[in-house]
Design a protein around this motif. Structure first.
Motif, mmCIF file in Angstrom:
data_model
loop_
_atom_site.group_PDB
_atom_site.id
_atom_site.type_symbol
_atom_site.label_atom_id
_atom_site.label_comp_id
_atom_site.label_asym_id
_atom_site.label_seq_id
_atom_site.Cartn_x
_atom_site.Cartn_y
_atom_site.Cartn_z
ATOM 1 N N LEU A 102 0.801 -1.228 0.000
ATOM 2 C CA LEU A 102 0.000 0.000 0.000
ATOM 3 C C LEU A 102 0.835 1.279 0.000
ATOM 4 O O LEU A 102 0.347 2.337 -0.381
ATOM 5 C CB LEU A 102 -0.941 0.022 1.217
ATOM 6 N N ALA A 103 2.096 1.181 0.459
ATOM 7 C CA ALA A 103 2.899 2.397 0.589
ATOM 8 C C ALA A 103 3.676 2.669 -0.690
ATOM 9 O O ALA A 103 4.525 1.864 -1.076
ATOM 10 C CB ALA A 103 3.862 2.256 1.765
ATOM 11 N N PRO A 104 3.407 3.776 -1.361
ATOM 12 C CA PRO A 104 4.189 4.097 -2.552
ATOM 13 C C PRO A 104 5.628 4.434 -2.159
ATOM 14 O O PRO A 104 5.864 4.966 -1.080
ATOM 15 C CB PRO A 104 3.495 5.335 -3.121
ATOM 16 N N GLU A 105 6.565 4.108 -3.045
ATOM 17 C CA GLU A 105 7.985 4.334 -2.757
ATOM 18 C C GLU A 105 8.262 5.830 -2.594
ATOM 19 O O GLU A 105 7.754 6.654 -3.354
ATOM 20 C CB GLU A 105 8.798 3.759 -3.920
ATOM 21 N N GLY A 106 9.052 6.139 -1.550
ATOM 22 C CA GLY A 106 9.562 7.497 -1.399
ATOM 23 C C GLY A 106 8.535 8.545 -1.007
ATOM 24 O O GLY A 106 8.776 9.740 -1.168
ATOM 25 N N GLN A 107 7.399 8.112 -0.486
ATOM 26 C CA GLN A 107 6.369 9.083 -0.086
ATOM 27 C C GLN A 107 6.186 9.037 1.428
ATOM 28 O O GLN A 107 5.676 8.052 1.953
ATOM 29 C CB GLN A 107 5.057 8.714 -0.776
ATOM 30 N N PRO A 108 6.618 10.062 2.146
ATOM 31 C CA PRO A 108 6.546 10.020 3.606
ATOM 32 C C PRO A 108 5.099 9.927 4.094
ATOM 33 O O PRO A 108 4.238 10.652 3.604
ATOM 34 C CB PRO A 108 7.156 11.361 4.047
ATOM 35 N N GLN A 109 4.856 9.014 5.034
ATOM 36 C CA GLN A 109 3.531 8.881 5.646
ATOM 37 C C GLN A 109 3.738 8.632 7.135
ATOM 38 O O GLN A 109 3.604 7.506 7.606
ATOM 39 C CB GLN A 109 2.774 7.692 5.033
ATOM 40 N N PRO A 110 4.086 9.718 7.882
ATOM 41 C CA PRO A 110 4.405 9.526 9.297
ATOM 42 C C PRO A 110 3.259 8.908 10.105
ATOM 43 O O PRO A 110 3.508 8.149 11.044
ATOM 44 C CB PRO A 110 4.714 10.943 9.799
ATOM 45 N N GLU A 111 2.026 9.181 9.681
ATOM 46 C CA GLU A 111 0.892 8.594 10.416
ATOM 47 C C GLU A 111 0.878 7.069 10.258
ATOM 48 O O GLU A 111 0.638 6.328 11.209
ATOM 49 C CB GLU A 111 -0.418 9.188 9.901
ATOM 50 N N LEU A 112 1.161 6.605 9.052
ATOM 51 C CA LEU A 112 1.238 5.165 8.800
ATOM 52 C C LEU A 112 2.404 4.560 9.570
ATOM 53 O O LEU A 112 2.291 3.486 10.155
ATOM 54 C CB LEU A 112 1.386 4.897 7.294
ATOM 55 N N PHE A 113 3.519 5.271 9.601
ATOM 56 C CA PHE A 113 4.691 4.791 10.340
ATOM 57 C C PHE A 113 4.355 4.584 11.821
ATOM 58 O O PHE A 113 4.606 3.527 12.398
ATOM 59 C CB PHE A 113 5.844 5.790 10.190
ATOM 60 N N ASP A 114 3.749 5.599 12.432
ATOM 61 C CA ASP A 114 3.410 5.509 13.855
ATOM 62 C C ASP A 114 2.371 4.415 14.109
ATOM 63 O O ASP A 114 2.419 3.717 15.118
ATOM 64 C CB ASP A 114 2.894 6.856 14.369
ATOM 65 N N ARG A 115 1.430 4.272 13.172
ATOM 66 C CA ARG A 115 0.404 3.237 13.319
ATOM 67 C C ARG A 115 1.044 1.850 13.272
ATOM 68 O O ARG A 115 0.706 0.967 14.054
ATOM 69 C CB ARG A 115 -0.644 3.387 12.211
#
Ligand SMILES: [Zn+2]
Length: 245
Positions: A102-115
């Motif tokens: 689901l995570a596209p390359e090189g696109q920061p998603q800090p909310e997804l990271f924390d989740r």
């Protein structure tokens, strides 16, 4: 080429060549990063301990054309349950594989990271199957791919009783709007899915769920993912293997 250090989770690991590994990192400030760690399968490699699935670490990467190269790493945290318990490992692999898809390359998603950190931590305390299921619904939502679970897709009415579900058309349908392609979507199933989707990882509730609602919620998620990706996630075979042990 540029070198940088970033906080990341290891979401995929594959042996490569004689002593190397190909990895997918998910970085807090840089999103998904495909990388290679040369020589890390040699016992004396300083990278040997770090390049393991689910590790939470600070990693120094050299940027490349297609792949980054791992230069250094320092471990922040290890989710011990995911190392030690085969069932937790299997369901954890499902979460990691889904995040990679689901995570596209090189696109920061800090909310997804924390989740993801919260989800992997939760394996130490809660039922692995429920965690993976809730994670599945939540990762879809963070990716903007969630279906309508509580409202009718067609008229927008909040569902009250039993209804219908058609993933290809966007989710739930009230009895007035339902199409021939829909499958039954019962009250218990809807309530359960809505609780999973809204589950607060800081204070997860004690779940009591009927087996039928659990199976229906799983089936709904997996059917949707199969349609979305055009294939089953590989980790499902691992889950089936561990559940038949
Ligand atoms: Zn409707």
């Amino acid at each position: 080429m540029a070198q940088y250090t970033t906080e990341a989770i290891v979401l995929r690991v594959k042996n490569w060549g004689e002593a190397d590994k190909m990895l997918q990192f998910f970085s807090r400030d840089r999103g998904r990063i495909p990388a290679v760690a040369f020589g890390c399968r040699r016992p004396k490699s300083p990278l040997a301990g770090g390049m393991q699935l689910f590790n939470h670490l600070d990693v120094t990467l050299q940027q490349g054309d297609r792949l980054a190269t791992v230069r250094q790493c320092s471990l922040r945290d290890r989710f011990r349950k995911l190392d030690e318990d085969l069932t937790a490992m299997a369901y954890g692999s499902f979460v990691a594989e889904l995040a990679v898809e689901l995570a596209p390359e090189g696109q920061p998603q800090p909310e997804l990271f924390d989740r993801l950190l919260a989800i992997f931590s939760a394996f130490a305390r809660h039922n692995a199957r429920l965690i993976a299921l809730a994670a599945g619904y939540q990762l879809l939502e963070l990716a903007g791919l969630q279906l309508n679970y509580a409202q009718c897709t067609h008229c927008g009415k909040k569902l009250a009783g039993d209804a219908w579900f058609d993933a290809a058309e966007g989710g739930a349908f009230c009895p007035d709007c339902h199409t021939a392609a829909g499958i039954p979507y019962l009250v218990g199933q809807r309530e359960f899915i809505c609780r999973l989707a809204a589950l607060d990882w800081a204070a997860p509730p004690q779940f009591s769920v009927k087996k039928a609602a659990l199976l229906a919620a799983e089936n709904l998620l997996l059917t949707y993912l199969r349609n979305l990706f055009g294939h089953d996630l590989k980790s499902l075979r691992f889950i089936r293997m561990t559940s038949s042990l």
